[in-house]
Design a protein around this motif. Sequence first.
Motif, PDB file in Angstrom:
ATOM      1  N   LEU A  91      -5.836   7.110   1.942  1.00  0.00           N
ATOM      2  CA  LEU A  91      -4.578   7.191   2.976  1.00  0.00           C
ATOM      3  C   LEU A  91      -3.640   8.265   2.616  1.00  0.00           C
ATOM      4  O   LEU A  91      -2.940   7.932   1.652  1.00  0.00           O
ATOM      5  CB  LEU A  91      -3.958   5.831   3.003  1.00  0.00           C
ATOM      6  N   VAL A  92      -3.585   9.428   3.009  1.00  0.00           N
ATOM      7  CA  VAL A  92      -2.921  10.373   2.844  1.00  0.00           C
ATOM      8  C   VAL A  92      -1.794  10.469   3.779  1.00  0.00           C
ATOM      9  O   VAL A  92      -2.026  10.896   4.862  1.00  0.00           O
ATOM     10  CB  VAL A  92      -3.588  11.907   2.698  1.00  0.00           C
ATOM     11  N   VAL A  93      -0.486  10.483   3.503  1.00  0.00           N
ATOM     12  CA  VAL A  93       0.750  10.266   4.434  1.00  0.00           C
ATOM     13  C   VAL A  93       1.893  11.370   4.030  1.00  0.00           C
ATOM     14  O   VAL A  93       2.238  11.504   2.762  1.00  0.00           O
ATOM     15  CB  VAL A  93       1.197   8.954   4.542  1.00  0.00           C
ATOM     16  N   ALA A  94       2.209  12.041   4.925  1.00  0.00           N
ATOM     17  CA  ALA A  94       3.493  12.985   4.781  1.00  0.00           C
ATOM     18  C   ALA A  94       4.460  12.319   5.506  1.00  0.00           C
ATOM     19  O   ALA A  94       4.377  12.122   6.806  1.00  0.00           O
ATOM     20  CB  ALA A  94       3.116  14.404   5.155  1.00  0.00           C
ATOM     21  N   PRO A  95       5.593  11.932   5.083  1.00  0.00           N
ATOM     22  CA  PRO A  95       6.702  11.260   5.702  1.00  0.00           C
ATOM     23  C   PRO A  95       7.036  12.539   6.845  1.00  0.00           C
ATOM     24  O   PRO A  95       6.765  13.618   6.952  1.00  0.00           O
ATOM     25  CB  PRO A  95       7.892  11.547   4.599  1.00  0.00           C
ATOM     26  N   LEU A  99       5.089   4.342   5.751  1.00  0.00           N
ATOM     27  CA  LEU A  99       5.377   5.449   4.740  1.00  0.00           C
ATOM     28  C   LEU A  99       5.692   6.730   5.712  1.00  0.00           C
ATOM     29  O   LEU A  99       6.359   7.759   5.136  1.00  0.00           O
ATOM     30  CB  LEU A  99       4.035   5.816   4.009  1.00  0.00           C
ATOM     31  N   ARG A 100       5.071   6.872   6.702  1.00  0.00           N
ATOM     32  CA  ARG A 100       5.604   8.309   7.616  1.00  0.00           C
ATOM     33  C   ARG A 100       6.897   8.067   8.028  1.00  0.00           C
ATOM     34  O   ARG A 100       7.831   9.085   8.029  1.00  0.00           O
ATOM     35  CB  ARG A 100       4.853   8.188   8.705  1.00  0.00           C
ATOM     36  N   GLN A 101       7.593   7.011   8.415  1.00  0.00           N
ATOM     37  CA  GLN A 101       8.906   6.761   8.422  1.00  0.00           C
ATOM     38  C   GLN A 101       9.809   6.363   7.317  1.00  0.00           C
ATOM     39  O   GLN A 101      11.197   6.300   7.684  1.00  0.00           O
ATOM     40  CB  GLN A 101       8.902   5.461   9.431  1.00  0.00           C
ATOM     41  N   ALA A 102       9.290   6.905   6.317  1.00  0.00           N
ATOM     42  CA  ALA A 102      10.258   6.690   5.045  1.00  0.00           C
ATOM     43  C   ALA A 102      11.486   7.633   5.092  1.00  0.00           C
ATOM     44  O   ALA A 102      11.237   8.817   5.660  1.00  0.00           O
ATOM     45  CB  ALA A 102       9.260   7.125   3.754  1.00  0.00           C
ATOM     46  N   VAL A 103      12.723   6.834   4.780  1.00  0.00           N
ATOM     47  CA  VAL A 103      13.982   7.443   4.950  1.00  0.00           C
ATOM     48  C   VAL A 103      14.671   8.054   3.651  1.00  0.00           C
ATOM     49  O   VAL A 103      14.476   7.378   2.567  1.00  0.00           O
ATOM     50  CB  VAL A 103      14.948   6.441   5.563  1.00  0.00           C
ATOM     51  N   PRO A 104      14.649   9.347   3.530  1.00  0.00           N
ATOM     52  CA  PRO A 104      15.112   9.987   2.303  1.00  0.00           C
ATOM     53  C   PRO A 104      16.596   9.668   1.907  1.00  0.00           C
ATOM     54  O   PRO A 104      17.643  10.266   1.819  1.00  0.00           O
ATOM     55  CB  PRO A 104      14.906  11.374   2.399  1.00  0.00           C
ATOM     56  N   VAL A 105      16.871   8.429   1.695  1.00  0.00           N
ATOM     57  CA  VAL A 105      18.256   7.619   1.517  1.00  0.00           C
ATOM     58  C   VAL A 105      18.540   8.047  -0.121  1.00  0.00           C
ATOM     59  O   VAL A 105      17.840   7.809  -1.125  1.00  0.00           O
ATOM     60  CB  VAL A 105      18.414   6.310   1.795  1.00  0.00           C
TER      61      VAL A 105
END
Length: 194
Positions: free
Chosen positions: A183-187, A61-67
């Motif tokens: 589990l709280v994740v900020a990209p 989730l941290r590596q989520a790509v804003p495609v």
Amino acid sequence: MREQRGFTLVEVVVALTVMSLLVLATLTAVRTLGDTHARVEATTQRLDEMRLVSQFLRNSLRQAVPVRTQTRPGGYILGGRDELSWIAPLQGVEGVAGLQYKRLFLEGETLKIQFVPYHPALESPDWAVAKAHPLLDDVSEFNVAFRGKAQEPWLEQWDEQEALVPQVVKLQLRVRERYWPDLVVAPDLFQAAF
């Protein structure tokens, strides 16, 4: 003639009773030690499972790509209360690597994840034909929440109507009747905001 003296019946019974108590105490201690070892082993296994799954999901989730797609100009992160889809890199699962659509969902009591290779022409993958990989068993609750900005309330839905990618995603899991820490994740692209 000398008298031969032996143990009396009372002395023999007392000695056998004391010896039986010592053997019983030793067996109880060994059984307790074995039970404690099994409980520690089970707890360690649960904690390892929690650590590995949490680390995998946090990194992905941290590596989520804003495609951006035609229908999602803000980026492809979708989800509801019990499902989450996003695009992120994947390294070597079943010989597949590179940018992937990912979908996390609960099926029965199993938390599963699906991967579909990203292609710019593909607006949204057909999840019905994608292979689902079990990630975690005995899951009784799985909730997803989204936050658009730092001080906004948590939302249970993030869909095509949202203009931007959520800045924070929160996953809540209840596994084997125990709640995991949220589990709280900020990209990565929003980490500076928090």
